[in-house]
Design an enzyme around this catalytic site. Structure first.
Site, PDB file in Angstrom:
ATOM      1  N   GLN A  88       0.848  -1.204   0.000  1.00 40.61           N
ATOM      2  CA  GLN A  88       0.000   0.000   0.000  1.00 40.61           C
ATOM      3  C   GLN A  88       0.878   1.247   0.000  1.00 40.61           C
ATOM      4  O   GLN A  88       1.617   1.476   0.959  1.00 40.61           O
ATOM      5  CB  GLN A  88      -0.867  -0.027   1.264  1.00 40.61           C
ATOM      6  CG  GLN A  88      -1.817   1.132   1.411  1.00 40.61           C
ATOM      7  CD  GLN A  88      -2.572   1.061   2.734  1.00 40.61           C
ATOM      8  OE1 GLN A  88      -2.019   0.616   3.734  1.00 40.61           O
ATOM      9  NE2 GLN A  88      -3.805   1.486   2.752  1.00 40.61           N
ATOM     10  N   GLY A  89       0.775   2.054  -1.038  1.00 35.20           N
ATOM     11  CA  GLY A  89       1.606   3.258  -1.153  1.00 35.20           C
ATOM     12  C   GLY A  89       0.791   4.522  -0.986  1.00 35.20           C
ATOM     13  O   GLY A  89       0.462   5.179  -1.970  1.00 35.20           O
ATOM     14  N   SER A 137       1.142   6.661   2.410  1.00 37.16           N
ATOM     15  CA  SER A 137       1.868   7.643   3.239  1.00 37.16           C
ATOM     16  C   SER A 137       3.079   8.196   2.493  1.00 37.16           C
ATOM     17  O   SER A 137       3.748   7.482   1.747  1.00 37.16           O
ATOM     18  CB  SER A 137       2.350   6.984   4.531  1.00 37.16           C
ATOM     19  OG  SER A 137       1.267   6.431   5.222  1.00 37.16           O
ATOM     20  N   ASN A 153      -5.338   6.497  15.940  1.00 37.38           N
ATOM     21  CA  ASN A 153      -6.592   6.485  16.712  1.00 37.38           C
ATOM     22  C   ASN A 153      -7.095   7.893  17.029  1.00 37.38           C
ATOM     23  O   ASN A 153      -8.293   8.091  17.214  1.00 37.38           O
ATOM     24  CB  ASN A 153      -6.401   5.639  17.979  1.00 37.38           C
ATOM     25  CG  ASN A 153      -6.455   4.155  17.635  1.00 37.38           C
ATOM     26  OD1 ASN A 153      -6.431   3.784  16.459  1.00 37.38           O
ATOM     27  ND2 ASN A 153      -6.540   3.305  18.643  1.00 37.38           N
ATOM     28  N   GLU A 154      -6.176   8.870  17.040  1.00 40.34           N
ATOM     29  CA  GLU A 154      -6.652  10.260  17.220  1.00 40.34           C
ATOM     30  C   GLU A 154      -7.518  10.640  16.011  1.00 40.34           C
ATOM     31  O   GLU A 154      -8.585  11.243  16.164  1.00 40.34           O
ATOM     32  CB  GLU A 154      -5.459  11.234  17.338  1.00 40.34           C
ATOM     33  CG  GLU A 154      -4.668  11.119  18.640  1.00 40.34           C
ATOM     34  CD  GLU A 154      -3.716   9.929  18.668  1.00 40.34           C
ATOM     35  OE1 GLU A 154      -3.425   9.358  17.599  1.00 40.34           O
ATOM     36  OE2 GLU A 154      -3.273   9.554  19.778  1.00 40.34           O
ATOM     37  N   GLU A 202      -9.802  -1.630   5.598  1.00 38.70           N
ATOM     38  CA  GLU A 202      -8.633  -1.677   6.485  1.00 38.70           C
ATOM     39  C   GLU A 202      -9.045  -1.461   7.937  1.00 38.70           C
ATOM     40  O   GLU A 202      -8.590  -2.143   8.847  1.00 38.70           O
ATOM     41  CB  GLU A 202      -7.640  -0.600   6.029  1.00 38.70           C
ATOM     42  CG  GLU A 202      -6.316  -0.646   6.750  1.00 38.70           C
ATOM     43  CD  GLU A 202      -5.299   0.310   6.133  1.00 38.70           C
ATOM     44  OE1 GLU A 202      -5.715   1.249   5.410  1.00 38.70           O
ATOM     45  OE2 GLU A 202      -4.101   0.127   6.398  1.00 38.70           O
TER      46      GLU A 202
HETATM   47  C1  LIG Z   1       3.175  -0.854  11.423  1.00 39.38           C
HETATM   48  C2  LIG Z   1       2.821   0.215  10.431  1.00 39.38           C
HETATM   49  C3  LIG Z   1       2.564  -0.142   9.116  1.00 39.38           C
HETATM   50  C4  LIG Z   1       2.245   0.830   8.170  1.00 39.38           C
HETATM   51  N1  LIG Z   1       2.054   0.442   6.874  1.00 39.38           N
HETATM   52  C5  LIG Z   1       1.784   1.372   5.931  1.00 39.38           C
HETATM   53  C6  LIG Z   1       1.628   0.981   4.556  1.00 39.38           C
HETATM   54  O1  LIG Z   1       1.735  -0.199   4.211  1.00 39.38           O
HETATM   55  N2  LIG Z   1       1.379   1.944   3.641  1.00 39.38           N
HETATM   56  C7  LIG Z   1       1.241   3.255   3.975  1.00 39.38           C
HETATM   57  O2  LIG Z   1       0.963   4.061   3.104  1.00 39.38           O
HETATM   58  N3  LIG Z   1       1.418   3.666   5.283  1.00 39.38           N
HETATM   59  C8  LIG Z   1       1.685   2.750   6.249  1.00 39.38           C
HETATM   60  N4  LIG Z   1       1.873   3.135   7.573  1.00 39.38           N
HETATM   61  C9  LIG Z   1       1.883   4.555   7.887  1.00 39.38           C
HETATM   62  C10 LIG Z   1       0.665   5.028   8.665  1.00 39.38           C
HETATM   63  O3  LIG Z   1      -0.460   5.059   7.832  1.00 39.38           O
HETATM   64  C11 LIG Z   1       1.009   6.402   9.243  1.00 39.38           C
HETATM   65  O4  LIG Z   1       2.047   6.225  10.194  1.00 39.38           O
HETATM   66  C12 LIG Z   1      -0.177   7.052   9.926  1.00 39.38           C
HETATM   67  O5  LIG Z   1      -1.169   7.382   8.988  1.00 39.38           O
HETATM   68  C13 LIG Z   1       0.231   8.330  10.679  1.00 39.38           C
HETATM   69  O6  LIG Z   1       0.940   9.194   9.857  1.00 39.38           O
HETATM   70  P1  LIG Z   1       2.361   9.783  10.320  1.00 39.38           P
HETATM   71  O7  LIG Z   1       3.210   8.643  10.741  1.00 39.38           O
HETATM   72  O8  LIG Z   1       2.848  10.668   9.230  1.00 39.38           O
HETATM   73  O9  LIG Z   1       2.051  10.614  11.632  1.00 39.38           O
HETATM   74  P2  LIG Z   1       1.468  12.098  11.693  1.00 39.38           P
HETATM   75  O10 LIG Z   1       0.345  12.244  10.737  1.00 39.38           O
HETATM   76  O11 LIG Z   1       2.602  13.050  11.582  1.00 39.38           O
HETATM   77  O12 LIG Z   1       0.875  12.133  13.158  1.00 39.38           O
HETATM   78  C14 LIG Z   1       1.697  12.349  14.325  1.00 39.38           C
HETATM   79  C15 LIG Z   1       0.768  12.408  15.536  1.00 39.38           C
HETATM   80  O13 LIG Z   1      -0.118  13.522  15.428  1.00 39.38           O
HETATM   81  C16 LIG Z   1      -1.470  13.107  15.564  1.00 39.38           C
HETATM   82  N5  LIG Z   1      -2.329  13.890  14.677  1.00 39.38           N
HETATM   83  C17 LIG Z   1      -2.087  14.219  13.386  1.00 39.38           C
HETATM   84  N6  LIG Z   1      -3.117  14.933  12.883  1.00 39.38           N
HETATM   85  C18 LIG Z   1      -4.062  15.029  13.870  1.00 39.38           C
HETATM   86  C19 LIG Z   1      -5.347  15.628  13.954  1.00 39.38           C
HETATM   87  N7  LIG Z   1      -5.907  16.261  12.913  1.00 39.38           N
HETATM   88  N8  LIG Z   1      -6.031  15.494  15.136  1.00 39.38           N
HETATM   89  C20 LIG Z   1      -5.480  14.848  16.188  1.00 39.38           C
HETATM   90  N9  LIG Z   1      -4.247  14.273  16.164  1.00 39.38           N
HETATM   91  C21 LIG Z   1      -3.555  14.355  15.022  1.00 39.38           C
HETATM   92  C22 LIG Z   1      -1.466  11.651  15.118  1.00 39.38           C
HETATM   93  O14 LIG Z   1      -2.561  10.928  15.671  1.00 39.38           O
HETATM   94  C23 LIG Z   1      -0.124  11.170  15.659  1.00 39.38           C
HETATM   95  O15 LIG Z   1      -0.242  10.820  17.030  1.00 39.38           O
HETATM   96  C24 LIG Z   1       2.185   2.193   8.541  1.00 39.38           C
HETATM   97  C25 LIG Z   1       2.439   2.543   9.876  1.00 39.38           C
HETATM   98  C26 LIG Z   1       2.770   1.581  10.814  1.00 39.38           C
HETATM   99  C27 LIG Z   1       3.053   2.004  12.240  1.00 39.38           C
END
Ligand SMILES: Cc1cc2nc3c(=O)[nH]c(=O)nc-3n(C[C@H](O)[C@H](O)[C@H](O)COP(=O)(O)OP(=O)(O)OC[C@H]3O[C@@H](n4cnc5c(N)ncnc54)[C@H](O)[C@@H]3O)c2cc1C
Length: 372
Positions: free
Chosen positions: A124-125, A127, A356-357, A242
Site C-alpha cells: 500500500q503506497g 503515506s 486512533n486520534e 482496512e
Molecule cells: C506498522 C505500520 C505499518 C504501516 N504500513 C503502511 C503501509 O503499508 N502503507 C502506507 O501508506 N502507510 C503505512 N503506515 C503509515 C501510517 O499510515 C502512518 O504512520 C499514519 O497514517 C500516521 O501518519 P504519520 O506517521 O505521518 O504521523 P502524523 O500524521 O505526523 O501524526 C503524528 C501524531 O499527530 C497526531 N495527529 C495528526 N493529525 C491530527 C489531527 N488532525 N487530530 C489529532 N491528532 C492528530 C497523530 O494521531 C499522531 O499521534 C504504517 C504505519 C505503521 C506504524
C-alpha cells in the site's frame, strides 16, 4: 434474533477445521523478514491450491464463494489452529474489495487470480514523508502522457514493500485541484522503469518497511482504478476495509484471548484475574458486534464511518491483551518470545490504518455529528 449457525455453516466450519489442523505450519519465522516472507508464500500458495486462500471470492476465480459469515468462521478457525498473519493481506483484504467495487471486468480478471495465488504481491503506497494522517496532503504526482501517466514522488512506511511485486497508491493527477480532489488511484508494478525500492528496519528488528521512489514511471490508463481525479473515493473504500471488517477479523483476537487464558491457567495471579476476564469478554464482544455488522452488510448496508469505531476497538483490545500477558509473565516477559513480539506489534495498531486520534475525529464528526 437467531444466534445459532446454520447446518451448512457448521459443516463449513468442520471442513475448515479439519484441513487447517492438518496443514497449518507452526514455527514459521516472521513474514516481515526476507527469508520469512518466502516461507510464508509457500504457505499462502498451499492455501490457494486447496481453495482456502480467499474463501469468499466468486466461483469464477475458482474459489468457494463463501458468505461473509462463513468467511468469519474461516478466520476464527484459521487463528484457532495457529495460522500466521497473512503476508498477502494488503492485497487480498485491502485492494481486492476495492477492485471488486471499482475495477473493470478486465482489471478484475487480470489482477485478482494472480493476487489470490500469491503470484503478484501487493503493498500500500499512501503515506509520504509529509503526509500520513493528512493523506489529502500527498505531493506525489502523475503527469499525463500518451496512453497513460508518468508518476513522480516518494512513498514511505510501505509495509513489506521490499518483498512485494506491486503497489497500489494515490497520486495527484490534477495539480490545480485542492486537497481531496484531483487524485487518482494507481496500480504499479514495482519492477517498472524508474521505481526504486529501499527497505528499512522497524524498531523490532524486522525489515518490515520500505520507501518507494518514483521517477517518471510510466503507468498505462488500464492501471488506474476507478475514475481519474476521483481517487479519494476509491481510497476511502480501501480504508473502510482496512479499519473495518477485513484486515482484522475477530478470530485473531479470540485466539490471542484464548492463549491469554491458557497462560493465566498455567501461572495464575489473583491481582490480574479481572483483567484476563475483561480481555476475553472484549474479544467475544468484538466477535458478536462483527456478526451484527456482517448481518447488516449482507442485507445491503454500507460500512461507512463506523469502521473507525471498529478500528479503535480492535487496536486498543490488542494492546490490552498483550499488556495483560506481559504482566502475568512478570520479570520474565522480556525474555519471552511471542508475547513480547506481539506486544511490540500491537503498539503499532493505534498508528497504522490511520491513527486512533484521527479515528476519534471521524467518530466525533461523522458518527456522532459533532462540529469540527
Ligand atoms: C506498522 C505500520 C505499518 C504501516 N504500513 C503502511 C503501509 O503499508 N502503507 C502506507 O501508506 N502507510 C503505512 N503506515 C503509515 C501510517 O499510515 C502512518 O504512520 C499514519 O497514517 C500516521 O501518519 P504519520 O506517521 O505521518 O504521523 P502524523 O500524521 O505526523 O501524526 C503524528 C501524531 O499527530 C497526531 N495527529 C495528526 N493529525 C491530527 C489531527 N488532525 N487530530 C489529532 N491528532 C492528530 C497523530 O494521531 C499522531 O499521534 C504504517 C504505519 C505503521 C506504524
Amino acid at each position: 434474533m437467531d444466534l445459532r449457525f446454520t447446518e451448512s455453516e457448521e459443516a463449513f466450519r468442520a471442513e475448515a477445521r479439519a484441513w487447517l489442523d492438518a496443514n497449518v505450519p507452526h514455527e514459521l519465522p516472521s513474514g516481515d523478514t526476507r527469508d520469512g516472507f518466502a516461507l510464508h508464500l509457500d504457505w499462502e500458495r498451499k492455501l490457494f491450491d486447496d481453495r482456502w486462500a480467499v474463501v469468499s471470492w466468486p466461483k469464477e476465480y475458482g474459489r468457494r464463494e463463501a458468505s461473509l459469515i462463513e468467511w468469519l468462521i474461516f478466520e476464527e478457525e484459521y487463528y484457532r489452529a495457529g495460522g500466521p498473519q497473512r503476508v498477502t493481506q494488503n492485497g487480498i483484504f485491502l485492494l481486492a474489495p476495492t477492485v471488486f467495487e471499482f475495477g473493470t471486468k478486465e482489471q478484475q480478471d487480470r489482477i485478482l487470480p494472480r493476487m489470490a495465488g500469491a503470484e503478484d504481491l501487493w503493498c500500500q503506497g499512501w503515506s509520504e514523508p509529509n503526509a500520513g494522517s493528512d493523506l489529502a496532503g500527498i505531493k506525489s504526482t502523475a503527469r499525463r502522457d500518451e496512453g497513460g501517466w508518468r508518476l513522480t514522488g516518494q512513498k514511505t512506511w510501505t509495509t513489506r514493500g521490499a518483498f512485494c511485486t506491486h503497489l497500489f497508491g494515490l497520486f495527484r493527477t490534477d495539480p490545480e485541484a485542492q486537497r481531496h480532489r484531483g487524485m487518482s488511484y494507481f496500480l504499479v508494478p514495482l519492477d517498472a522503469e524508474g521505481v526504486t525500492v529501499r527497505g528499512f528496519g522497524r524498531l523490532d528488528g524486522d525489515e518490515g518497511f520500505a520507501e518507494v521512489f518514483f521517477e517518471d514511471v510510466f503507468v498505462p490508463d488500464g492501471d488506474v482504478l476507478g475514475e481519474v481525479n476521483k481517487g479519494w473515493n476509491v481510497a476511502m473504500a480501501t480504508t473502510g476495509s482496512e479499519r473495518g471488517l477485513t484486515l482484522r477479523s475477530p478470530g485473531r483476537f479470540m485466539a490471542t484471548a484464548a492463549r491469554l487464558v491458557e497462560l493465566w491457567k498455567s501461572q495464575p495471579e489473583p491481582s490480574i484475574d479481572d483483567d484476563v476476564v475483561a480481555c476475553w469478554m472484549d474479544a467475544e464482544a468484538y466477535r458478536w458486534q462483527t456478526y451484527a455488522t456482517v448481518a447488516r452488510l449482507m442485507d445491503g448496508a454500507k460500512a461507512g464511518a463506523e469502521a473507525s469505531l471498529t478500528k479503535l476497538f480492535w487496536s486498543e483490545l490488542d494492546v490490552r491483551l498483550h499488556e495483560t500477558a506481559l504482566r502475568l509473565l512478570g520479570p520474565d516477559a522480556e525474555l519471552e518470545g511471542p508475547w513480547m513480539k506481539g506486544f511490540e506489534f500491537a503498539l503499532a495498531g493505534p498508528i497504522y490504518a490511520g491513527t486512533n486520534e484521527i479515528q476519534r475525529n471521524v467518530v466525533a464528526e461523522r458518527v456522532l455529528g459533532l462540529p469540527r
